[in-house]
Scaffold this motif. Structure first.
Motif, short mmCIF file in Angstrom:
data_model
loop_
_atom_site.label_atom_id
_atom_site.label_comp_id
_atom_site.label_asym_id
_atom_site.label_seq_id
_atom_site.Cartn_x
_atom_site.Cartn_y
_atom_site.Cartn_z
N TYR A 70 0.83 -1.21 0.00
CA TYR A 70 0.00 0.00 0.00
C TYR A 70 0.87 1.26 0.00
CZ TYR A 70 -3.18 3.63 1.47
OH TYR A 70 -3.89 4.80 1.54
N GLN A 71 1.96 1.24 0.76
CA GLN A 71 2.84 2.39 0.80
C GLN A 71 3.48 2.65 -0.55
OE1 GLN A 71 6.07 2.01 3.61
NE2 GLN A 71 6.33 4.23 3.78
N ILE A 72 3.85 1.60 -1.25
CA ILE A 72 4.45 1.75 -2.57
C ILE A 72 3.41 2.28 -3.57
CG2 ILE A 72 5.43 0.46 -4.52
CD1 ILE A 72 6.80 -1.34 -2.46
N MET A 73 2.20 1.74 -3.52
CA MET A 73 1.15 2.22 -4.42
C MET A 73 0.77 3.67 -4.13
SD MET A 73 -1.52 -0.88 -5.16
CE MET A 73 -2.12 -0.91 -3.48
N GLY A 74 0.99 4.10 -2.87
CA GLY A 74 0.66 5.47 -2.52
C GLY A 74 1.47 6.50 -3.30
N ASN A 75 2.61 6.06 -3.86
CA ASN A 75 3.42 6.99 -4.65
C ASN A 75 2.74 7.37 -5.97
OD1 ASN A 75 5.60 7.04 -2.78
ND2 ASN A 75 6.25 5.05 -3.54
N LEU A 76 1.69 6.66 -6.34
CA LEU A 76 0.95 7.03 -7.54
C LEU A 76 0.32 8.41 -7.42
CD1 LEU A 76 -0.88 3.67 -8.38
CD2 LEU A 76 0.92 4.76 -9.72
N LYS A 77 0.08 8.86 -6.17
CA LYS A 77 -0.55 10.18 -6.00
C LYS A 77 0.36 11.30 -6.49
CE LYS A 77 0.92 10.81 -1.20
NZ LYS A 77 0.47 10.88 0.20
N ILE A 78 1.66 11.03 -6.61
CA ILE A 78 2.57 12.04 -7.16
C ILE A 78 2.21 12.32 -8.61
CG2 ILE A 78 4.98 12.53 -7.74
CD1 ILE A 78 5.78 10.80 -5.35
N VAL A 79 1.99 11.25 -9.38
CA VAL A 79 1.65 11.40 -10.80
C VAL A 79 0.22 11.90 -10.95
CG1 VAL A 79 1.47 10.20 -13.01
CG2 VAL A 79 3.30 9.60 -11.42
N THR A 80 -0.72 11.36 -10.17
CA THR A 80 -2.11 11.78 -10.29
C THR A 80 -2.28 13.25 -9.88
OG1 THR A 80 -2.57 10.89 -8.07
CG2 THR A 80 -3.06 9.48 -9.95
N THR A 81 -1.47 13.72 -8.92
CA THR A 81 -1.51 15.14 -8.56
C THR A 81 -1.09 16.00 -9.74
OG1 THR A 81 -1.07 14.69 -6.22
CG2 THR A 81 -0.57 16.90 -7.03
N GLY A 82 -0.03 15.59 -10.45
CA GLY A 82 0.40 16.35 -11.63
C GLY A 82 -0.67 16.38 -12.71
N ILE A 83 -1.35 15.25 -12.91
CA ILE A 83 -2.39 15.18 -13.96
C ILE A 83 -3.58 16.07 -13.60
CG2 ILE A 83 -4.04 13.65 -15.10
CD1 ILE A 83 -1.97 11.40 -14.79
N LEU A 84 -4.08 15.95 -12.36
CA LEU A 84 -5.22 16.78 -11.95
C LEU A 84 -4.83 18.25 -11.84
CD1 LEU A 84 -6.87 14.47 -9.25
CD2 LEU A 84 -7.49 14.76 -11.65
N PHE A 85 -3.60 18.51 -11.46
CA PHE A 85 -3.07 19.88 -11.41
C PHE A 85 -3.16 20.52 -12.79
CE2 PHE A 85 0.58 22.83 -11.50
CZ PHE A 85 0.29 23.61 -10.40
N ARG A 86 -2.87 19.73 -13.82
CA ARG A 86 -2.93 20.23 -15.19
C ARG A 86 -4.37 20.36 -15.68
NH1 ARG A 86 -3.59 22.52 -19.00
NH2 ARG A 86 -2.64 22.42 -21.07
#
Length: 304
Positions: A70-86
């Motif tokens: 779960y901790q490793i999958m939590g790093n996906l929020k880095i990419v999803t933050t960039g996508i939603l930020f855009r």
């Protein structure tokens, strides 16, 4: 119940402290701007609803995968933050910045992956598909809450502390509703929730609440005056710093993956914030000299 109690205490602490800072700000001249129209106030419960759903998705995810996965999958929020930020904030990112965001996710993941000779590495992809889907949903909800909060903070020139008061008021209301619901489900066997709110609290627990509360206030500053990408980098670097401090303060043994992850994250940090001229060798342009100047005659015509 313990996690909800902690969240409730955190919301109350942030609400009280933000109210105090707002009161101090109101003593000055000119007074801070505070929008009280319902059209504006009604937007502030939405982050609390998103975080409430996110917390439940977190618990559901942990029923399918272990904490390391779960901790490793939590790093996906880095990419999803960039996508939603855009998409939602319409902030354009360069190709180098997109590469830096992906590199940051790779670096944080690398630092958390254990040695491939360990059994946990083989079980990383052995969980049901529901666990991975919920993990992706959790990353998207976390990014959505952050991006939406930034939108609220920057949509007008209201006082930061007034905005915090609104956010934490609704946060406390939703947490209280969750505690009341748990009481009804349990038949009030242990009494109402407010009688157990401080059960098990010690000095260490209060220090944790103080630390998390201070972090929440600093994040609100980032949302108001910086952006979600700065927050993502701050969180990732803080996680890596925690790992490094654990080497000196505890019996934590550093791994090759940790050192590689730190190097990758530092490269990502440089790629994202450094000027493009520092990252790419641009051809030098010849300087104009008097010998290189060519006289150009201009034929001016007047209209009759």
């Amino acid at each position: 119940m313990g996690n909800t109690n902690m969240t409730m205490q955190l919301s109350l602490f942030l609400l009280k402290f933000s109210s105090f800072l707002l009161w101090r700000e109101c003593q000055g001249v000119p007074p801070p701007k505070m929008t009280t129209e319902w059209r504006s106030v009604r937007l502030y419960p939405i982050p609390s609803i998103i975080y409430l759903i996110h917390n439940n998705v977190q618990f559901a995810t942990l029923t399918y995968v272990d904490t390391s996965t779960y901790q490793i999958m939590g790093n996906l929020k880095i990419v999803t933050t960039g996508i939603l930020f855009r998409l939602f904030l319409k902030k354009k990112l360069s190709n180098l910045q997109w590469m830096a965001i992906v590199l940051l996710a790779v670096g944080t993941t690398t630092s958390q992956v254990k040695g491939c000779g360990e059994a946990s590495c083989d079980s990383l992809f052995s969980f049901p598909i529901q666990g991975y889907m919920l993990g992706i949903l959790s990353a998207c909800l976390s990014a959505l809450a952050g991006v939406y909060t930034e939108f609220l903070m920057k949509k007008n020139n209201d006082s930061l502390y007034w905005q915090n008061v609104q956010l934490y008021t609704f946060g406390a209301i939703f947490n209280m509703a969750r505690l009341v619901l748990d009481d009804f489900r349990g038949g009030f066997e242990k009494g109402p929730w407010w009688q157990r709110l401080l059960n098990g609290y010690s000095i260490t627990t209060w220090l944790v609440v103080l630390n998390l509360g201070s972090t929440g206030l600093l994040v609100s500053w980032l949302m108001k005056y910086a952006d979600n990408i700065v927050k993502v980098y701050s969180t990732s670097m803080a996680m890596l710093l925690t790992m490094v401090l654990s080497i000196f303060l505890f019996t934590f043994k550093p791994t090759l993956q940790l050192f590689l992850g730190i190097i990758i994250c530092m490269l990502s940090l440089h790629m994202y914030f450094a000027p493009a001229s520092m990252l790419v060798d641009l051809p030098l342009t010849a300087k104009a000299t008097p010998e290189n100047l060519v006289e150009v005659s201009v034929d001016r015509r007047t209209d009759s």
